[in-house]
Write an enzyme that holds these catalytic residues in place. Structure first.
Site, short mmCIF file in Angstrom:
data_model
loop_
_atom_site.label_atom_id
_atom_site.label_comp_id
_atom_site.label_asym_id
_atom_site.label_seq_id
_atom_site.Cartn_x
_atom_site.Cartn_y
_atom_site.Cartn_z
N TRP A 183 0.82 -1.22 0.00
CA TRP A 183 0.00 0.00 0.00
C TRP A 183 0.85 1.26 0.00
CZ3 TRP A 183 -4.40 -0.39 -2.06
CH2 TRP A 183 -5.18 -1.54 -1.90
N ASP A 222 -1.47 6.60 6.35
CA ASP A 222 -2.57 5.75 5.90
C ASP A 222 -2.85 4.75 7.02
OD1 ASP A 222 -4.27 3.92 4.73
OD2 ASP A 222 -3.01 3.54 2.96
N LYS A 272 -12.52 -1.26 6.22
CA LYS A 272 -11.76 -2.22 7.02
C LYS A 272 -12.24 -2.19 8.47
CE LYS A 272 -9.23 -2.54 3.23
NZ LYS A 272 -8.16 -1.67 2.80
C1 LIG Z 1 -7.56 -1.22 1.50
C2 LIG Z 1 -6.45 -0.26 1.63
C3 LIG Z 1 -6.25 0.79 0.72
C4 LIG Z 1 -7.15 1.00 -0.48
O1 LIG Z 1 -8.39 1.37 -0.06
P1 LIG Z 1 -9.58 1.77 -1.07
O2 LIG Z 1 -10.57 2.33 -0.12
O3 LIG Z 1 -10.01 0.50 -1.74
O4 LIG Z 1 -9.06 2.76 -2.03
C5 LIG Z 1 -5.21 1.66 0.94
N1 LIG Z 1 -4.40 1.52 1.99
C6 LIG Z 1 -4.54 0.51 2.89
C7 LIG Z 1 -3.60 0.40 4.03
C8 LIG Z 1 -5.57 -0.40 2.73
O5 LIG Z 1 -5.73 -1.40 3.62
#
Ligand SMILES: *Cc1c(COP(=O)(O)O)cnc(C)c1O
Length: 361
Positions: A101, A172, A196
């Protein structure tokens, strides 16, 4: 109807209590005579839902007043672009790459402007954190970007390992936000896709220090400008109303679990018993990540005999344990044990894994 034990990485399990409350309120929200999905985002009913959700999130995370909370769309992936569009201001930014990511975030930011990779652990298969002397920081960077929980590789940066470097930290937290208390005041900007650990997909949370607002160039599309979104209380256009409503119910559920300290204690125990099952399996199961940065939320593991993968997944499914297949880029298995996955659910998984190993080891 029996509900599965859901280990999906995302969209992921939601608390059953929340789903039941949403079901009860589906046709008629609090006497409004309609569903939350059907009401104006500018009416007083929805405004009260949004205000309550923000107040509860601020209370849970201890978000100081000088931070704005934005309820956006486009997922964390849109933030990979929106962050440099708003914050670069003609300068450079540093990215630390600890998994898929953060690598994606770096690549996307490179389309927008001048950004650097300040460290990467890709050569070690993303199984550890970079050491202090491997990190080459630019003291003049507009910001430093980290992914504090790598959902695919199962690498988490413990909060106490995050040092302030003199430039704003942009993080993030998509896959571990709300899993434990975090020192919000250390960060310039925190972002997370909701699906998540917050609620349904379609909602993206951005928590941003007000000093970082208003730096975007005049050419930025209005809908991408954090300052405009903040001025309009996330209501420049129609926000993802139903996702915000469910997120609000999750925040209230979290408060009933003892807030983030309460969640952190349960999450620590869930992770402890699962890693113990893996490490105590005599090599039948293996997790490759350094113990000092193993994720408490996403636990990837492989079987010593990959020819047993299909049987493992089929038997797990028959026992009601679902979505354990690992991400295609790393293979094997992955158990995502977010807030809504109970300690009991992880115990059922661990019992299954121990039994499967005994029968096949
Ligand atoms: C799932 C995830 C993403 C992408 O998320 P979207 O909402 O599908 O764009 C980005 N960073 C992390 C750490 C993730 O777990």
């Amino acid at each position: 109807m029996a509900r599965i034990w859901n280990f999906s990485a995302g969209p992921a399990a939601l608390p059953e209590e929340v789903l039941k409350q949403a079901q009860e309120e589906l046709l008629d929200w609090h006497g409004a005579g309609c569903s939350v999905m059907e009401m104006s985002h500018r009416g007083k009913e929805f405004m009260s839902i949004l205000d309550q959700a923000e107040a509860d999130l601020r209370e849970l995370m201890g978000i100081p007043e000088q931070y704005k909370v934005l309820f956006l769309q486009g997922g964390a992936t849109q933030q990979f672009a929106q962050i440099p569009m708003n914050l670069l201001a003609g300068r450079s930014a540093d990215y630390i790459v600890t998994g898929s990511w953060s690598k994606k975030a770096l690549k996307e930011a490179q389309r927008i402007g001048n950004v650097r990779c300040a460290a990467t652990t890709e050569a070690s298969g993303f199984t550890r954190l970079p050491t202090a002397d491997e990190i080459k920081l630019d003291p003049f960077a507009a910001y430093l970007h980290l992914c504090t929980n790598e959902t695919i590789h199962g690498v988490e940066i413990p909060a106490q390992r995050i040092a302030e470097t003199g430039v704003p930290l942009v993080v993030d937290m998509s896959s571990h936000i709300l899993s434990a208390p975090v020192p919000v005041e250390k960060f310039g900007l925190i972002y997370a896709g909701a699906q998540k650990n917050i609620g349904p997909s379609g909602l993206t949370l951005v928590i941003v220090h007000r000093d970082l607002l208003g730096m975007a160039p005049l050419t930025i599309p209005t809908v991408m400008d954090y300052a405009v979104m903040a001025e309009n209380g996330s209501m420049l256009n129609t926000p993802p109303t139903y996702s915000i409503y469910i997120a609000g119910l999750v925040f209230q559920w979290l408060k009933r679990q003892g807030g983030l300290p309460g969640m952190a204690a349960v999450n620590a125990e869930k992770a402890r018993i699962l890693y113990e099952a893996i490490d105590g399996s005599g090599g039948f199961y293996r997790n490759p990540v350094d113990p000092d940065c193993r994720s408490r939320m996403n636990v990837p593991f492989t079987l010593a005999y990959p020819e047993l993968d299909a049987a493992f997944l089929a038997e797990a499914k028959a026992a009601g344990l679902v979505s354990l297949k690992g991400h295609k880029s790393v293979g094997g298995m992955r158990a995502s044990i977010y807030n809504a996955v109970s300690l009991q659910g992880v115990r059922v998984l661990v019992d299954f894994m121990n039994d499967f190993a005994k029968r096949n080891g």
